[in-house]
Scaffold this active site. Sequence first.
Site, PDB file in Angstrom:
ATOM      1  N   ASN A   1      -8.603 -27.041  -1.849  1.00 53.68           N
ATOM      2  CA  ASN A   1      -8.117 -26.460  -0.591  1.00 53.68           C
ATOM      3  C   ASN A   1      -8.556 -27.269   0.619  1.00 53.68           C
ATOM      4  O   ASN A   1      -8.474 -26.776   1.751  1.00 53.68           O
ATOM      5  CB  ASN A   1      -8.606 -25.013  -0.462  1.00 53.68           C
ATOM      6  CG  ASN A   1      -8.038 -24.141  -1.559  1.00 53.68           C
ATOM      7  OD1 ASN A   1      -6.899 -24.318  -1.972  1.00 53.68           O
ATOM      8  ND2 ASN A   1      -8.843 -23.231  -2.071  1.00 53.68           N
TER       9      ASN A   1
ATOM     10  N   HIS B   1      -3.120 -23.319   6.780  1.00 49.96           N
ATOM     11  CA  HIS B   1      -2.553 -21.967   6.707  1.00 49.96           C
ATOM     12  C   HIS B   1      -2.452 -21.334   8.083  1.00 49.96           C
ATOM     13  O   HIS B   1      -1.503 -20.594   8.371  1.00 49.96           O
ATOM     14  CB  HIS B   1      -3.369 -21.101   5.741  1.00 49.96           C
ATOM     15  CG  HIS B   1      -3.131 -21.480   4.306  1.00 49.96           C
ATOM     16  ND1 HIS B   1      -4.074 -21.333   3.325  1.00 49.96           N
ATOM     17  CD2 HIS B   1      -2.061 -22.046   3.700  1.00 49.96           C
ATOM     18  CE1 HIS B   1      -3.578 -21.769   2.163  1.00 49.96           C
ATOM     19  NE2 HIS B   1      -2.364 -22.205   2.375  1.00 49.96           N
TER      20      HIS B   1
ATOM     21  N   LYS C   1      -6.725 -33.102 -10.723  1.00 54.46           N
ATOM     22  CA  LYS C   1      -6.534 -31.652 -10.749  1.00 54.46           C
ATOM     23  C   LYS C   1      -6.955 -31.074 -12.101  1.00 54.46           C
ATOM     24  O   LYS C   1      -7.618 -30.037 -12.164  1.00 54.46           O
ATOM     25  CB  LYS C   1      -5.080 -31.281 -10.431  1.00 54.46           C
ATOM     26  CG  LYS C   1      -4.874 -29.793 -10.442  1.00 54.46           C
ATOM     27  CD  LYS C   1      -3.959 -29.276  -9.404  1.00 54.46           C
ATOM     28  CE  LYS C   1      -4.014 -27.750  -9.371  1.00 54.46           C
ATOM     29  NZ  LYS C   1      -2.980 -27.167  -8.539  1.00 54.46           N
TER      30      LYS C   1
ATOM     31  N   LYS D   1      -1.726 -21.545 -11.365  1.00 56.86           N
ATOM     32  CA  LYS D   1      -1.593 -20.540 -10.301  1.00 56.86           C
ATOM     33  C   LYS D   1      -0.112 -20.196 -10.177  1.00 56.86           C
ATOM     34  O   LYS D   1       0.716 -21.076  -9.932  1.00 56.86           O
ATOM     35  CB  LYS D   1      -2.093 -21.087  -8.963  1.00 56.86           C
ATOM     36  CG  LYS D   1      -3.597 -21.013  -8.791  1.00 56.86           C
ATOM     37  CD  LYS D   1      -3.992 -21.348  -7.352  1.00 56.86           C
ATOM     38  CE  LYS D   1      -5.492 -21.321  -7.177  1.00 56.86           C
ATOM     39  NZ  LYS D   1      -5.896 -21.765  -5.830  1.00 56.86           N
TER      40      LYS D   1
ATOM     41  N   ARG E   1     -12.921 -25.358  -7.857  1.00 55.13           N
ATOM     42  CA  ARG E   1     -11.466 -25.428  -7.626  1.00 55.13           C
ATOM     43  C   ARG E   1     -11.129 -25.293  -6.141  1.00 55.13           C
ATOM     44  O   ARG E   1     -10.096 -25.773  -5.684  1.00 55.13           O
ATOM     45  CB  ARG E   1     -10.739 -24.357  -8.452  1.00 55.13           C
ATOM     46  CG  ARG E   1      -9.230 -24.509  -8.343  1.00 55.13           C
ATOM     47  CD  ARG E   1      -8.471 -23.768  -9.429  1.00 55.13           C
ATOM     48  NE  ARG E   1      -7.041 -23.970  -9.270  1.00 55.13           N
ATOM     49  CZ  ARG E   1      -6.126 -23.687 -10.175  1.00 55.13           C
ATOM     50  NH1 ARG E   1      -6.483 -23.186 -11.338  1.00 55.13           N
ATOM     51  NH2 ARG E   1      -4.850 -23.906  -9.941  1.00 55.13           N
TER      52      ARG E   1
ATOM     53  N   GLU F   1      -0.565 -33.888  -0.160  1.00 58.23           N
ATOM     54  CA  GLU F   1      -1.444 -33.392  -1.239  1.00 58.23           C
ATOM     55  C   GLU F   1      -2.059 -34.563  -2.018  1.00 58.23           C
ATOM     56  O   GLU F   1      -3.169 -34.457  -2.529  1.00 58.23           O
ATOM     57  CB  GLU F   1      -0.666 -32.480  -2.206  1.00 58.23           C
ATOM     58  CG  GLU F   1      -0.087 -31.225  -1.580  1.00 58.23           C
ATOM     59  CD  GLU F   1      -1.098 -30.071  -1.451  1.00 58.23           C
ATOM     60  OE1 GLU F   1      -2.278 -30.268  -1.782  1.00 58.23           O
ATOM     61  OE2 GLU F   1      -0.679 -28.992  -0.991  1.00 58.23           O
TER      62      GLU F   1
ATOM     63  N   GLU G   1     -11.053 -20.491  -9.902  1.00 59.80           N
ATOM     64  CA  GLU G   1     -11.540 -20.734  -8.537  1.00 59.80           C
ATOM     65  C   GLU G   1     -12.760 -19.889  -8.166  1.00 59.80           C
ATOM     66  O   GLU G   1     -12.797 -19.186  -7.163  1.00 59.80           O
ATOM     67  CB  GLU G   1     -10.400 -20.503  -7.524  1.00 59.80           C
ATOM     68  CG  GLU G   1     -10.674 -21.236  -6.208  1.00 59.80           C
ATOM     69  CD  GLU G   1      -9.467 -21.252  -5.276  1.00 59.80           C
ATOM     70  OE1 GLU G   1      -8.355 -21.606  -5.735  1.00 59.80           O
ATOM     71  OE2 GLU G   1      -9.645 -20.928  -4.102  1.00 59.80           O
TER      72      GLU G   1
ATOM     73  N   HIS H   1       4.580 -27.274   4.206  1.00 60.10           N
ATOM     74  CA  HIS H   1       3.210 -27.045   3.724  1.00 60.10           C
ATOM     75  C   HIS H   1       2.414 -28.349   3.606  1.00 60.10           C
ATOM     76  O   HIS H   1       1.289 -28.448   4.100  1.00 60.10           O
ATOM     77  CB  HIS H   1       3.243 -26.316   2.375  1.00 60.10           C
ATOM     78  CG  HIS H   1       1.887 -26.143   1.769  1.00 60.10           C
ATOM     79  ND1 HIS H   1       0.941 -25.295   2.290  1.00 60.10           N
ATOM     80  CD2 HIS H   1       1.295 -26.762   0.708  1.00 60.10           C
ATOM     81  CE1 HIS H   1      -0.171 -25.369   1.570  1.00 60.10           C
ATOM     82  NE2 HIS H   1       0.015 -26.251   0.602  1.00 60.10           N
TER      83      HIS H   1
ATOM     84  N   HIS I   1      -6.684 -26.944   3.862  1.00 59.05           N
ATOM     85  CA  HIS I   1      -5.794 -25.780   3.765  1.00 59.05           C
ATOM     86  C   HIS I   1      -6.147 -24.658   4.741  1.00 59.05           C
ATOM     87  O   HIS I   1      -5.288 -23.837   5.064  1.00 59.05           O
ATOM     88  CB  HIS I   1      -5.768 -25.244   2.330  1.00 59.05           C
ATOM     89  CG  HIS I   1      -4.905 -26.065   1.409  1.00 59.05           C
ATOM     90  ND1 HIS I   1      -5.172 -27.390   1.135  1.00 59.05           N
ATOM     91  CD2 HIS I   1      -3.779 -25.749   0.711  1.00 59.05           C
ATOM     92  CE1 HIS I   1      -4.251 -27.845   0.293  1.00 59.05           C
ATOM     93  NE2 HIS I   1      -3.395 -26.877   0.026  1.00 59.05           N
TER      94      HIS I   1
ATOM     95  N   ARG J   1       4.363  -8.938 -21.319  1.00 58.27           N
ATOM     96  CA  ARG J   1       2.911  -9.196 -21.196  1.00 58.27           C
ATOM     97  C   ARG J   1       2.549 -10.664 -21.397  1.00 58.27           C
ATOM     98  O   ARG J   1       1.419 -11.003 -21.748  1.00 58.27           O
ATOM     99  CB  ARG J   1       2.112  -8.329 -22.154  1.00 58.27           C
ATOM    100  CG  ARG J   1       2.289  -6.856 -21.878  1.00 58.27           C
ATOM    101  CD  ARG J   1       1.198  -6.029 -22.530  1.00 58.27           C
ATOM    102  NE  ARG J   1       1.356  -4.640 -22.140  1.00 58.27           N
ATOM    103  CZ  ARG J   1       2.147  -3.777 -22.758  1.00 58.27           C
ATOM    104  NH1 ARG J   1       2.841  -4.161 -23.806  1.00 58.27           N
ATOM    105  NH2 ARG J   1       2.244  -2.554 -22.330  1.00 58.27           N
TER     106      ARG J   1
HETATM  107  N1  GLY Z   1      -3.154 -25.720  -5.115  1.00 53.42           N
HETATM  108  C1  GLY Z   1      -4.511 -25.413  -5.258  1.00 53.42           C
HETATM  109  C2  GLY Z   1      -4.874 -24.976  -6.639  1.00 53.42           C
HETATM  110  O1  GLY Z   1      -4.081 -25.070  -7.544  1.00 53.42           O
HETATM  111  O2  GLY Z   1      -5.977 -24.512  -6.833  1.00 53.42           O
END
Ligand code: GLY
Length: 371
Positions: free
Chosen positions: A247, A254, A229, A145, A243, A187, A239, A268, A250, A123
């Site tokens: 993107n 994608h 970031k 993430k 956040r 990025e 997000e 990517h 993106h 957990r």
């Molecule tokens: N890579 C985008 C984020 O971490 O929100």
Amino acid sequence: MSAATVHVDLPGRDYDIHIGPGVLDQVGGYVAAMGGRRHVCILTDETVAGLHLNQLQTALTAAGLTSEALALPPGEATKCWAQLQRAVEWLLEQKVERGDVVVAFGGGVIGDLAGFAAAILRRGVRFVQLPTTLLAQVDSSVGGKTGINSPHGKNLIGAFHQPSLVLADTDLLGTLARRDLLAGYGEVVKYGLLGDAAFFDWLEAHGPAMAAGDMAARVRIVTRSCEMKADIVQRDETEQGDRALLNLGHTFCHALEAATGYSDRLLHGEGVAIGCALAFELSARLGLCSQEDPSRVRAHLRDMGMKVDIADIPGDLPDAARLLDLMGQDKKVLDGKLRFILARGIGDAFLTSDVPGDTVLGVLRDALAMT
Ligand code: GLY
């Protein structure tokens, strides 16, 4: 050359990111200070293990820690249920307890998978990110993430689970193939474009030196990217709003990744760079930013020797309508509307779900006409 530190200030889950050449050698002291057993489990990939595992284990031994590593196959295909199961069962075999620390040593694939394994093991156990690629140092190792891919799409299975520490050793960037370094740089450019025009100015002047190996420039780009970031993640960890600015580029990216089968045809970060140029083109067509802005974005990417246009992707691509369709399958769709990050200028991005499909189609048609 001195290291830099960025603090991610989340209540009860705050952590430091130490950035600089040689910071990996300090890992033993940091991990020993975190408590838990004096035995460290490392998840890595076979390529990183061959290049750097010895250095990592030597640094752990110097602090009186023993360690064991599981090296998974390199590549995006590793972010799957089977490898996650393998990693989790291995961690259990290694008798990892609640208070122990798991180490993720690799690029975005290993960081995401190991972070998710740490999130679900008993957990939730703590983990340390040791990112070895530029993309992982500036983006995926920070912000919590974690996850794996599904046949339904990328990153659809996962959890928010913040690392307890990130060590971004900029010396490790020296063993990256130029293509991988430049993909990560996609990025970096994104951060300047989304929220810091002065940083974009600086990248225009110093990006080529960074790519050629200038260590001070490498430390600066990783540090500024992590600061930006951290700032965004502190405002919006899960997000719900801001956040999503991360993107930028993106949604286009994608669709292009899906159209190229997530293959070596398009990495990517390359897709992010092309996507940022397209997002600025779309913004200019909607009258949101000046016509010069997309040209300036494209000129910088071209200066860096990066992919800039859809035409730079080798092989056949589907038509504009199919690409638009693939954008609709991206997980950033809300109530059937396409969500886009657009820009009022360089360094001034915003989130909108109010983008006419016809204008997007026009941008894609014109981009495909150049192929
Ligand atoms: N890579 C985008 C984020 O971490 O929100």
